[in-house]
Design an enzyme around this catalytic site. Structure first.
Site, PDB file in Angstrom:
ATOM      1  N   GLU A 183     -12.042  38.855 -27.547  1.00  0.00           N
ATOM      2  CA  GLU A 183     -13.471  39.126 -27.720  1.00  0.00           C
ATOM      3  C   GLU A 183     -14.324  37.950 -27.251  1.00  0.00           C
ATOM      4  O   GLU A 183     -15.412  38.134 -26.702  1.00  0.00           O
ATOM      5  CB  GLU A 183     -13.769  39.440 -29.180  1.00  0.00           C
TER       6      GLU A 183
ATOM      7  N   LEU B 271      -6.503  44.619 -19.094  1.00  0.00           N
ATOM      8  CA  LEU B 271      -5.965  44.416 -17.747  1.00  0.00           C
ATOM      9  C   LEU B 271      -7.034  44.054 -16.726  1.00  0.00           C
ATOM     10  O   LEU B 271      -6.742  43.817 -15.547  1.00  0.00           O
ATOM     11  CB  LEU B 271      -5.196  45.662 -17.282  1.00  0.00           C
TER      12      LEU B 271
ATOM     13  N   GLU C 143      -8.959  41.388 -16.291  1.00  0.00           N
ATOM     14  CA  GLU C 143      -8.932  40.054 -15.697  1.00  0.00           C
ATOM     15  C   GLU C 143      -7.942  39.985 -14.541  1.00  0.00           C
ATOM     16  O   GLU C 143      -8.220  39.367 -13.508  1.00  0.00           O
ATOM     17  CB  GLU C 143      -8.596  39.011 -16.766  1.00  0.00           C
TER      18      GLU C 143
END
Length: 424
Positions: free
Chosen positions: A59, A335, A337
């Site tokens: 987060e 996923l 990044e």
């Protein structure tokens, strides 16, 4: 119901403190800043505060484009960034230390009315912005009591989480109704949140698509790759407990002697545990923390990514990435990044926490879903040997990441109304 919930918190506090102290054996950060967890803080900044709550590492990283946008839009304000875990706090320091006095970090107190009320009276935030799923009943009730508007942003709610929330419907419905607005990632998330009673729900997409890989991290990853040399690199990112053993056993069965397996556990307290697993299976091990500027020896088979804040660098250093938390029923991890760095992605069968984005990535050809660890090892081996196929998948991954951008600005449209209202 909330009175009983609060009473349960007070009764559980001795056990909570014992658990905190025990966790501090492996991760000393749990023993620091203890007063903040009970609502006691250093003097507040003079500037008016916009409060963003990001519970942990994922987060905190996801909040980066939103925090940058808030600081640009409100130059007279500072950000109060709260967490629940020391890894989240460390990630925040690494990402946002550049902002100096304009960003203050702290732990959110335990969810009792008295502690949360003391937190709000101390900091007097203009708005509460909760990232993703972190909704606490007393936080919501105290924000309403102190007239602090609450926005749940980048919001997601899986079918499994909705079922759990409905078992506590009296508590969670009250909390959901206390929200001023919700910026949901997908229409499915929005529908589930509406069914709990959340008002003013809009679909804005995921702000994680707006995270730009920092050039410094990419350069660090390329330098890491130069240390590794020319052999293929298979990254297993954000692996969770129970997964590393499956991956190592499956990898041992494949003829992948010329490839390097790079494992990055999600939780730093497990670095030593995973290192032992690697050595017990007879693999030659190197650790990122001990690399320095030296080349990785040619006989090293497994590199352990035992560092914090380098995920983009690991993606830049690899040829192919598997996203952990998905081999076992743990819900998967982000996923985006990996896609943003243009890397082909493998995911397991269990991605219920990121169902829409995972399915969309597979449909776009950016990712491939595998059934188990043995299939993972075999498909990784095939892809590492097929540069053309990897390049095509990587190009689709990059296009997938780019076409979904814009969630931050759509979210800011909603937040501007609340901040303006709170200043009237």
């Amino acid at each position: 119901m909330r009175l009983l919930y609060s009473l349960a918190w007070w009764l559980a506090l001795p056990l909570v403190l014992c658990r905190l102290w025990l966790r501090g054996r492996q991760e000393p950060g749990y023993r620091r800043h203890l007063a903040e967890r009970f609502g006691f803080y250093a003097p507040r900044p003079a500037a008016p505060l916009l409060w963003v709550h990001a519970v942990s590492v994922g987060e905190t990283r996801a909040a980066e484009p939103l925090i940058d946008a808030l600081l640009a839009a409100y130059p007279r304000h500072a950000i109060l960034l709260t967490h629940m875990t020391p890894t989240g706090r460390a990630t925040g320091q690494a990402l946002y230390g550049k902002h100096g006095e304009r960003l203050r970090q702290s732990y959110l107190p335990y969810d009792t009315g008295w502690m949360v009320g003391r937190f709000l009276r101390h900091f007097r935030p203009a708005i509460c912005i909760l990232m993703e799923t972190e909704v606490w009943p007393n936080v919501m009730a105290q924000c309403r009591r102190h007239e602090v508007p609450v926005a749940l942003v980048n919001a997601r709610l899986s079918a499994r989480s909705l079922a759990k929330a409905r078992r506590l419907s009296a508590l969670m419905t009250e909390a959901a109704r206390a929200m001023s607005c919700v910026a949901a990632q997908t229409e499915a998330d929005a529908e589930r949140l509406r069914s709990l009673g959340a008002p003013h729900v809009a679909v804005t997409g995921s702000v994680k698509f707006d995270v730009t890989p920092p050039q410094a991290a990419i350069d660090k990853g390329l330098a890491m790759r130069a240390q590794i040399g020319g052999r293929p690199v298979f990254l297993c990112a954000s692996t969770r407990e129970g997964e590393e053993g499956l991956i190592l056993d499956a990898w041992k069965k494949t003829d992948a002697a010329e490839a390097l397996l790079l494992i990055v556990p999600r939780h730093p307290q497990r670095f030593d545990e995973v290192a032992r697993m690697v050595e017990e299976r007879g693999f030659a091990l190197a650790r990122r923390s001990a690399m320095g500027d030296r080349p990785v020896a040619a006989d090293v088979q497994v590199l352990l990514g035992d560092s914090m804040g380098e995920m983009f660098a690991y993606y830049a250093a690899c040829d192919l990435a598997f996203i952990g938390g998905s081999l076992l029923p743990l819900g998967g991890q982000n996923l985006i990044e990996a896609c943003a760095v243009g890397k082909p992605v493998l995911i397991g069968p269990h991605t219920f926490n990121f169902a829409a984005v995972s399915d969309d990535a597979v449909a776009a050809g950016a990712a491939m879903r595998i059934e188990d660890a043995d299939v993972l090892a075999r498909e990784a081996r095939r892809l590492l040997a097929d540069e053309g196929r990897r390049t095509a998948m990587g190009g689709k991954a990059l296009a997938f990441a780019r076409q979904h951008r814009g969630a931050t600005e759509r979210t800011m449209v909603l937040l501007r109304k609340l901040v303006r209202h709170s200043q009237d």
